[in-house]
Scaffold this active site. Structure first.
Site, PDB file in Angstrom:
ATOM      1  N   CYS A 182       3.762   3.075  -6.212  1.00 24.14           N
ATOM      2  CA  CYS A 182       2.784   1.987  -6.259  1.00 24.14           C
ATOM      3  C   CYS A 182       2.017   1.874  -7.566  1.00 24.14           C
ATOM      4  O   CYS A 182       1.208   0.959  -7.726  1.00 24.14           O
ATOM      5  CB  CYS A 182       1.826   2.114  -5.084  1.00 24.14           C
ATOM      6  SG  CYS A 182       2.681   2.092  -3.483  1.00 24.14           S
ATOM      7  N   HIS A 200      -7.745   0.468  -6.087  1.00 18.23           N
ATOM      8  CA  HIS A 200      -6.435   0.534  -5.432  1.00 18.23           C
ATOM      9  C   HIS A 200      -6.617   0.201  -3.956  1.00 18.23           C
ATOM     10  O   HIS A 200      -5.845  -0.573  -3.401  1.00 18.23           O
ATOM     11  CB  HIS A 200      -5.827   1.921  -5.618  1.00 18.23           C
ATOM     12  CG  HIS A 200      -4.429   2.043  -5.112  1.00 18.23           C
ATOM     13  ND1 HIS A 200      -3.389   1.275  -5.606  1.00 18.23           N
ATOM     14  CD2 HIS A 200      -3.885   2.835  -4.147  1.00 18.23           C
ATOM     15  CE1 HIS A 200      -2.273   1.590  -4.971  1.00 18.23           C
ATOM     16  NE2 HIS A 200      -2.542   2.524  -4.080  1.00 18.23           N
ATOM     17  N   HIS A 226      -0.561  -4.988   0.425  1.00 15.55           N
ATOM     18  CA  HIS A 226      -0.243  -3.979  -0.596  1.00 15.55           C
ATOM     19  C   HIS A 226       1.153  -4.263  -1.130  1.00 15.55           C
ATOM     20  O   HIS A 226       2.147  -4.021  -0.462  1.00 15.55           O
ATOM     21  CB  HIS A 226      -0.314  -2.585   0.008  1.00 15.55           C
ATOM     22  CG  HIS A 226      -0.152  -1.483  -0.990  1.00 15.55           C
ATOM     23  ND1 HIS A 226      -0.035  -1.701  -2.359  1.00 15.55           N
ATOM     24  CD2 HIS A 226      -0.081  -0.130  -0.837  1.00 15.55           C
ATOM     25  CE1 HIS A 226       0.104  -0.545  -2.978  1.00 15.55           C
ATOM     26  NE2 HIS A 226       0.081   0.422  -2.085  1.00 15.55           N
TER      27      HIS A 226
END
Length: 581
Positions: free
Chosen positions: A157, A288, A323
């Protein structure tokens, strides 16, 4: 030396271009909702899908209907084209590099045709679409950059932010004239089910930093930025600058973050140090903030360590976009730039209840001047990265060790399955039971090379792989087909990401330094070596562990043989240690 962002492009769940994304951000309008395009049985899971079908995106790109193209490639090409149009940059005669971050690559194609490939030779051509590097090459081609050099970063990620960091470094060292960096990630059954096995997906809209948070919502999308050392384009809006960044490893766990957020803390601290800024110079942190029980308090701890009692405004935009995994860093970089250009801070969608373990995010602020913004992006394996975006360039102290003598001081190779029997030198039998063959091989060669070099913990770890953890990936695909997306094994998914190898060595050696994984086919090791030498020459490292690791399976070998392609060896792992002399 600062790096100018002269063009942006974005496509995600809240918009198909920058103006539509900006509109959704200001309205706080989420794009997370019921599944429409992904053909999964888990309809109970909300997702952040791009609101276009594959065929609609092909039409936008001028691709003939029915042509098989991965969703990752389609979204990547659309956003890269937008970035080029926004920058108005002339690439003729320039050294152009396209850097994309992805983990999924063409997995949506692989999982759709996986069983068919076993009997239908005509589908074997789709093997070329599976690997991450292929998607980057296709994105560049579809955007009209067929002559550009391409490279793929796969650090889960944090992939897209690491692409922006690499692009900035290449411009500073004169390796490129123009870099278009970012990331692209399409939803697939593979990673939806993978995250589901880890029990970190929420059946409702995610709520980052909220006391009731229960997990994340997966999303998809792509974003790219045009980076220039000297502005040659003619941007019509404010030109932001990348003035600082940090890439560090939490070195804690493959899928969990440490309680004190060490990797995140170090990444933000490095970014501030490079930018020459103090914590109080930051007005906004785009966190994040995934909404998982583990990530949010860990990131909160890191933010509190960096900023103390005087926190800047903080929000996660994943409640809006979902996400987007490997693409999240570039999508959120573009979101941060849109916020800076339009003097607002996007709200933390879904947050209602404070949690003392977490920071209290903002629900949005209008009419605020943002001079400096931190954008955080953290991935599996503790691959933690941060960038600082600023309205104005700053003076940066650059270490010049261009004449540094770099020496390979050790090397270890495994190229035969029999050699894996010697695992007890560094791996216990209990550990070995949980390791695939490539994990064993990369661990053995890495630790042997470090031992020979007399290095307990290197300054940086760089991995290269063409196909990654092929064995565990294949087993997970087989399980999805055999079990109908039920009763799947989380250990297989945890060992399927390309950066599993480099992060496993970091965890074992407690290396909190620079950590990155390249996945660009046969050129992967070349890119890894270039990066290692750059780190040493710019004074960012003195000892670097570099490894090339790939494996095959009987089925993959059969596919290659039937397709008339070179049959890869069952195992190959080479690790070397480079030192500044």
């Amino acid at each position: 030396m600062n790096i100018a962002v002269t063009g942006i492009g974005i496509i995600c769940a809240i918009g198909n271009d920058a103006p539509s994304v900006l509109d959704s951000l200001r309205k706080g309008q989420s794009g997370v909702g019921p599944m429409q395009y992904l053909q999964s049985k888990h309809k109970e899971l909300p997702v952040g899908e791009v609101k276009l079908s594959d065929e609609e995106m092909k039409q936008m790109l001028g691709i003939e209907a029915g042509t098989i193209v991965s969703r990752t490639t389609l979204m990547g090409a659309i956003s890269l084209r937008q970035a080029l149009e926004d920058s108005k940059v002339d690439v003729a005669g320039k050294r152009v590099v396209v850097i994309s971050g992805t983990t999924v690559g063409g997995m949506d194609i692989t999982e759709q045709y996986f069983q068919q490939m076993k009997t239908d030779d005509k589908t074997l051509a789709l093997l070329d679409k599976h690997d991450c590097g292929s998607s980057t090459r296709d994105i560049a081609n579809l955007a009209g950059l067929k002559d550009a050099e391409v490279v793929t970063i796969s650090t889960a990620c944090s992939s897209a932010v690491n692409s922006i960091i690499l692009g900035s470094e290449m411009l500073k060292t004169g390796e490129a004239d123009i870099v278009i960096a970012g990331g692209a990630e399409g939803l697939s059954k593979f990673h939806l089910n993978g995250f589901n096995t880890l029990m970190i997906l929420d059946n409702e809209q995610c709520r980052p930093f909220d006391k009731t948070r229960a997990g994340l919502n997966l999303g998809e999308g792509a974003a790219f930025v045009v980076l220039e050392k000297t502005i040659t384009s003619n941007p019509t809006t404010l030109t932001p600058y990348i003035i600082g960044y940090g890439n560090r490893c939490d070195a804690f766990h493959q899928t969990a973050s440490s309680e004190d957020g060490e990797g995140a803390y170090l990444a933000m601290t490095d970014a501030l140090l490079m930018a020459g800024l103090k914590p109080e110079d930051i007005q906004y942190v785009n966190a994040h903030g995934t909404g998982t029980p583990n990530n949010d308090p860990s990131e909160s701890a890191a933010i509190r360590r960096v900023f103390g009692d005087k926190l800047p405004l903080v929000s996660s935009t994943k409640g809006l976009t979902g996400h987007t995994t490997s693409a999240s860093g570039s999508i959120e970089t573009v979101i941060s730039i849109l916020a800076m250009r339009n003097s607002f801070v996007p709200g933390n969608c879904g947050w209602k209840t404070a949690d003392e373990a977490c920071i209290e995010p903002t629900m949005g602020v209008e009419n605020i001047e943002l001079e400096n913004v931190v954008c955080n992006s953290f991935g599996f394996g503790g691959n933690d990265s941060s960038v600082i975006i600023s309205k104005s360039p700053v003076e940066e102290k650059v270490s010049d060790n261009a004449a540094a003598d770099i020496k390979e001081v050790s090397c270890a190779v495994i190229d035969d399955m029999e050699q894996l029997k010697d695992f007890r030198e560094f791996i216990s039998p209990m550990e070995a039971r949980r390791m695939g063959k490539l994990m064993k091989a990369s661990t053995l060669t890495s630790l042997r090379a470090l031992k020979e070099a007399g290095v307990d913990c290197p300054d940086a770890i760089i991995a290269a792989t063409a196909n990654g953890m092929l064995e565990t990936t294949e087993k997970f695909l087989e399980d999805i087909d055999a079990n109908g997306e039920e009763l799947l094994k989380p250990t297989l998914f945890m060992q399927s990401t390309h950066n599993t190898l480099s992060s496993a060595i970091a965890i074992r050696t407690k290396c909190h330094g620079y950590n990155i994984t390249y996945s660009q086919g046969e050129k992967s090791m070349e890119w890894a070596m270039r990066d290692a030498e750059r780190l040493i020459r710019t004074g960012k490292a003195e000892t670097v562990l570099v490894g090339y690791h790939d494996e095959s399976t009987p089925l993959f070998q059969e596919f290659c043989e039937r397709a008339g392609k070179p049959v890869p060896p069952m195992i190959y792992s080479k690790s070397i240690v480079l030192k500044k002399q």
